[in-house]
Design a protein around this motif. Structure first.
Motif, PDB file in Angstrom:
ATOM      1  N   LEU A  58     -15.713  22.778  55.974  1.00 48.44           N
ATOM      2  CA  LEU A  58     -15.663  22.375  54.566  1.00 48.44           C
ATOM      3  C   LEU A  58     -15.416  23.556  53.632  1.00 48.44           C
ATOM      4  CD1 LEU A  58     -18.522  19.705  54.292  1.00 48.44           C
ATOM      5  CD2 LEU A  58     -16.055  19.352  54.549  1.00 48.44           C
ATOM      6  N   LEU A  59     -15.950  24.716  53.946  1.00 49.93           N
ATOM      7  CA  LEU A  59     -15.764  25.866  53.056  1.00 49.93           C
ATOM      8  C   LEU A  59     -14.290  26.232  52.874  1.00 49.93           C
ATOM      9  CD1 LEU A  59     -18.738  28.255  53.939  1.00 49.93           C
ATOM     10  CD2 LEU A  59     -18.352  27.001  51.808  1.00 49.93           C
ATOM     11  N   PRO A  60     -13.508  26.369  53.962  1.00 50.68           N
ATOM     12  CA  PRO A  60     -12.087  26.673  53.734  1.00 50.68           C
ATOM     13  C   PRO A  60     -11.352  25.527  53.038  1.00 50.68           C
ATOM     14  CG  PRO A  60     -12.507  26.287  56.067  1.00 50.68           C
ATOM     15  CD  PRO A  60     -13.840  26.397  55.398  1.00 50.68           C
ATOM     16  N   ALA A  61     -11.785  24.278  53.268  1.00 49.71           N
ATOM     17  CA  ALA A  61     -11.167  23.154  52.564  1.00 49.71           C
ATOM     18  C   ALA A  61     -11.441  23.255  51.069  1.00 49.71           C
ATOM     19  CB  ALA A  61     -11.698  21.830  53.120  1.00 49.71           C
ATOM     20  N   LEU A  62     -12.676  23.614  50.711  1.00 51.67           N
ATOM     21  CA  LEU A  62     -13.037  23.757  49.302  1.00 51.67           C
ATOM     22  C   LEU A  62     -12.245  24.886  48.650  1.00 51.67           C
ATOM     23  CD1 LEU A  62     -14.869  23.049  46.886  1.00 51.67           C
ATOM     24  CD2 LEU A  62     -16.555  24.659  47.835  1.00 51.67           C
ATOM     25  N   VAL A  63     -12.176  26.023  49.319  1.00 55.50           N
ATOM     26  CA  VAL A  63     -11.439  27.159  48.765  1.00 55.50           C
ATOM     27  C   VAL A  63      -9.961  26.825  48.623  1.00 55.50           C
ATOM     28  CG1 VAL A  63     -10.731  29.557  49.168  1.00 55.50           C
ATOM     29  CG2 VAL A  63     -13.089  28.847  49.653  1.00 55.50           C
ATOM     30  N   GLY A  64      -9.399  26.184  49.646  1.00 58.94           N
ATOM     31  CA  GLY A  64      -7.990  25.803  49.575  1.00 58.94           C
ATOM     32  C   GLY A  64      -7.708  24.834  48.448  1.00 58.94           C
ATOM     33  N   GLY A  65      -8.615  23.854  48.280  1.00 58.10           N
ATOM     34  CA  GLY A  65      -8.434  22.891  47.191  1.00 58.10           C
ATOM     35  C   GLY A  65      -8.515  23.540  45.823  1.00 58.10           C
ATOM     36  N   LEU A  66      -9.469  24.468  45.643  1.00 51.02           N
ATOM     37  CA  LEU A  66      -9.611  25.147  44.353  1.00 51.02           C
ATOM     38  C   LEU A  66      -8.446  26.095  44.091  1.00 51.02           C
ATOM     39  CD1 LEU A  66     -13.441  25.963  44.404  1.00 51.02           C
ATOM     40  CD2 LEU A  66     -12.268  24.215  43.042  1.00 51.02           C
ATOM     41  N   ALA A  67      -7.983  26.772  45.140  1.00 51.89           N
ATOM     42  CA  ALA A  67      -6.892  27.727  44.960  1.00 51.89           C
ATOM     43  C   ALA A  67      -5.601  27.032  44.565  1.00 51.89           C
ATOM     44  CB  ALA A  67      -6.692  28.543  46.245  1.00 51.89           C
ATOM     45  N   HIS A  68      -5.322  25.883  45.192  1.00 51.51           N
ATOM     46  CA  HIS A  68      -4.074  25.150  44.915  1.00 51.51           C
ATOM     47  C   HIS A  68      -4.255  24.043  43.884  1.00 51.51           C
ATOM     48  CE1 HIS A  68      -1.630  27.063  48.019  1.00 51.51           C
ATOM     49  NE2 HIS A  68      -2.626  26.926  48.869  1.00 51.51           N
ATOM     50  N   ARG A  69      -5.539  23.733  43.579  1.00 53.55           N
ATOM     51  CA  ARG A  69      -5.852  22.662  42.626  1.00 53.55           C
ATOM     52  C   ARG A  69      -5.194  21.353  43.035  1.00 53.55           C
ATOM     53  NH1 ARG A  69      -5.438  25.767  36.723  1.00 53.55           N
ATOM     54  NH2 ARG A  69      -6.909  27.452  37.265  1.00 53.55           N
ATOM     55  N   SER A  70      -5.317  21.044  44.312  1.00 52.34           N
ATOM     56  CA  SER A  70      -4.709  19.805  44.805  1.00 52.34           C
ATOM     57  C   SER A  70      -5.377  19.403  46.111  1.00 52.34           C
ATOM     58  CB  SER A  70      -3.205  20.000  45.044  1.00 52.34           C
ATOM     59  OG  SER A  70      -2.981  20.928  46.108  1.00 52.34           O
ATOM     60  N   TRP A  71      -5.211  18.107  46.460  1.00 51.32           N
ATOM     61  CA  TRP A  71      -5.746  17.645  47.741  1.00 51.32           C
ATOM     62  C   TRP A  71      -4.946  18.245  48.894  1.00 51.32           C
ATOM     63  CZ3 TRP A  71      -2.835  15.172  51.351  1.00 51.32           C
ATOM     64  CH2 TRP A  71      -1.616  14.606  50.943  1.00 51.32           C
TER      65      TRP A  71
ATOM     66  N   GLU B   9      -3.689  30.337  52.721  1.00 53.11           N
ATOM     67  CA  GLU B   9      -3.910  29.862  54.088  1.00 53.11           C
ATOM     68  C   GLU B   9      -4.098  31.034  55.062  1.00 53.11           C
ATOM     69  OE1 GLU B   9      -2.544  26.725  51.702  1.00 53.11           O
ATOM     70  OE2 GLU B   9      -1.540  28.643  52.063  1.00 53.11           O
ATOM     71  N   ILE B  10      -3.279  32.076  54.905  1.00 51.72           N
ATOM     72  CA  ILE B  10      -3.408  33.248  55.789  1.00 51.72           C
ATOM     73  C   ILE B  10      -4.752  33.926  55.573  1.00 51.72           C
ATOM     74  CG2 ILE B  10      -2.467  35.533  56.293  1.00 51.72           C
ATOM     75  CD1 ILE B  10       0.300  34.397  55.591  1.00 51.72           C
ATOM     76  N   ALA B  11      -5.177  34.054  54.313  1.00 54.55           N
ATOM     77  CA  ALA B  11      -6.458  34.689  54.009  1.00 54.55           C
ATOM     78  C   ALA B  11      -7.620  33.876  54.577  1.00 54.55           C
ATOM     79  CB  ALA B  11      -6.615  34.858  52.505  1.00 54.55           C
ATOM     80  N   LEU B  12      -7.542  32.553  54.460  1.00 49.36           N
ATOM     81  CA  LEU B  12      -8.604  31.704  55.005  1.00 49.36           C
ATOM     82  C   LEU B  12      -8.662  31.802  56.524  1.00 49.36           C
ATOM     83  CD1 LEU B  12      -8.238  28.525  52.770  1.00 49.36           C
ATOM     84  CD2 LEU B  12     -10.182  30.104  52.819  1.00 49.36           C
ATOM     85  N   LEU B  13      -7.502  31.766  57.164  1.00 51.22           N
ATOM     86  CA  LEU B  13      -7.454  31.889  58.626  1.00 51.22           C
ATOM     87  C   LEU B  13      -8.071  33.210  59.064  1.00 51.22           C
ATOM     88  CD1 LEU B  13      -6.524  31.126  61.483  1.00 51.22           C
ATOM     89  CD2 LEU B  13      -4.248  31.989  60.887  1.00 51.22           C
ATOM     90  N   PHE B  14      -7.667  34.297  58.449  1.00 47.59           N
ATOM     91  CA  PHE B  14      -8.156  35.617  58.861  1.00 47.59           C
ATOM     92  C   PHE B  14      -9.644  35.774  58.552  1.00 47.59           C
ATOM     93  CE2 PHE B  14      -9.191  40.034  57.832  1.00 47.59           C
ATOM     94  CZ  PHE B  14      -8.870  40.645  59.045  1.00 47.59           C
ATOM     95  N   THR B  15     -10.071  35.387  57.362  1.00 52.03           N
ATOM     96  CA  THR B  15     -11.463  35.592  56.952  1.00 52.03           C
ATOM     97  C   THR B  15     -12.427  34.819  57.839  1.00 52.03           C
ATOM     98  OG1 THR B  15     -10.802  35.977  54.660  1.00 52.03           O
ATOM     99  CG2 THR B  15     -13.102  35.370  55.053  1.00 52.03           C
ATOM    100  N   PHE B  16     -12.144  33.526  58.044  1.00 50.67           N
ATOM    101  CA  PHE B  16     -13.066  32.723  58.843  1.00 50.67           C
ATOM    102  C   PHE B  16     -12.960  33.062  60.332  1.00 50.67           C
ATOM    103  CE2 PHE B  16     -13.373  30.427  54.918  1.00 50.67           C
ATOM    104  CZ  PHE B  16     -14.673  29.944  54.930  1.00 50.67           C
TER     105      PHE B  16
END
Length: 337
Positions: free
Chosen positions: A202-215, A70-77
């Motif tokens: 959608l991109l951070p949602a996709l990455v988050g879903g793949l990273a955690h393998r969950s909804w 989550e921190i990486a997604l927040l910072f990157t985007f």
């Protein structure tokens, strides 16, 4: 700054109609109920919703704790969309402080669009009008036109920081941004503004879903990399319009009340050197010197090293010295010019 890009077509059509009647001067702004409905819709979707999304992200911590993803997604985007606004929307498209390869311009336009602060043509038109009328009648977001005293200052800050986006006169893009309208590759990007905003969610949602393998991971990615990121970036950019036209240092003479807030330079990609920018709007560097942190200018130099940017010119030392606060009065010149 937020704006309403779907209004580009309506404003352009009106401008075309005005050109057809030679006796009618071109209007600089457009104001009607259709545009105001679009402005309210954009305000609710992209300015109010991120506030609710940030609250939801905090509440969702009970389901999905904040982690490295989550921190990486927040910072990157935040970094990608913030540089899209600062380097693309502001320095390249609005002020033309450098020239770029078409591919770099398209990428910067997409990254800026993902920030959700309005389509590129509308953003540019609004910002050019801001410079034309800065802190005077016609400025869409000045904090200094709401009266004196504490109450007037607070009203001005609230207006310039957030409330002005609910309803405002829409700058005629045919007047303020004809260069962008003639740029066909850029207009192909601009017409897909809402697609890019959705992609930025959608991109951070996709990455988050793949990273955690969950909804839960997907929702957490959407919230932190999408809505919280939009909230953080919006309010840092808006603070330049509001607080830095009222508080801060003023090393250069300019006709408005712009100020520098160097302590926020990294957080704002160099945008907080705001007095510097208003004094020298044609400069690609807002810091003006190497020791004033300016990440936006760093990116421009990186693009130049890769052959993607050119014609990067800074104001000379002589020009900067002549514009220093107090120097123009000493020379008998009007500091407001």
């Amino acid at each position: 700054m937020a704006s309403v890009d779907p209004a580009v077509r309506a404003a352009g059509a009106r401008a075309a109609g005005a050109r057809a009647v030679a006796s009618e001067p071109r209007r600089k702004t457009v104001s009607n109920s259709f545009l105001h409905r679009l402005q309210r819709r954009h305000f609710l979707m992209f300015d109010v919703l991120p506030i609710a999304g940030t609250a939801a992200a905090v509440a969702f911590l009970w389901v999905q704790p904040l982690g490295v993803t989550e921190i990486a997604l927040l910072f990157t985007f935040w970094l990608v969309t913030g540089l899209g606004i600062s380097v693309g929307y502001h320095r390249l498209f609005t002020h033309r402080t450098f020239k770029s390869a078409p591919s770099a311009a398209a990428v910067l336009a997409v990254c800026g669009s993902m920030a959700g602060q309005g389509g590129v043509v509308s953003w540019v038109a609004l910002h050019r009008r801001h410079h034309e009328c800065s802190d005077r009648e016609g400025d869409p977001h000045s904090p200094n036109l709401a009266g004196g005293g504490l109450r007037g200052r607070l009203r001005g800050l609230a207006h310039s920081h957030f409330l002005w986006m609910r309803r405002h006169e829409y700058p005629n893009v045919a007047h303020y941004a004809p260069d962008l309208i003639r740029n066909r590759p850029l207009m192909r990007v601009a017409r897909r503004y809402h697609l890019w905003v959705v992609l930025g969610l959608l991109l951070p949602a996709l990455v988050g879903g793949l990273a955690h393998r969950s909804w839960e991971g997907a929702v957490s990615g959407l919230l932190w990399g999408g809505l919280v990121r939009m909230f953080v970036l919006e309010h840092t950019i808006w603070a330049i319009n509001s607080f830095l036209h009222m508080f801060g240092t003023r090393p250069y003479e300019s006709r408005e009340n712009s100020r520098n807030g160097g302590i926020f330079a990294l957080l704002t990609f160099g945008e907080s050197w705001h007095n510097n920018h208003h004094a020298f709007p044609d400069s690609p560097s807002f810091g003006l010197t190497w020791y004033r942190l300016d990440p936006g200018y760093w990116l421009i130099r990186i693009l130049a090293a890769g052959g993607l940017a050119r014609d990067i010119r800074l104001p000379s030392g002589q020009r900067r010295a002549a514009q220093r606060t107090g120097r123009r009065e000493a020379a008998g010149l009007d500091p407001a010019t």
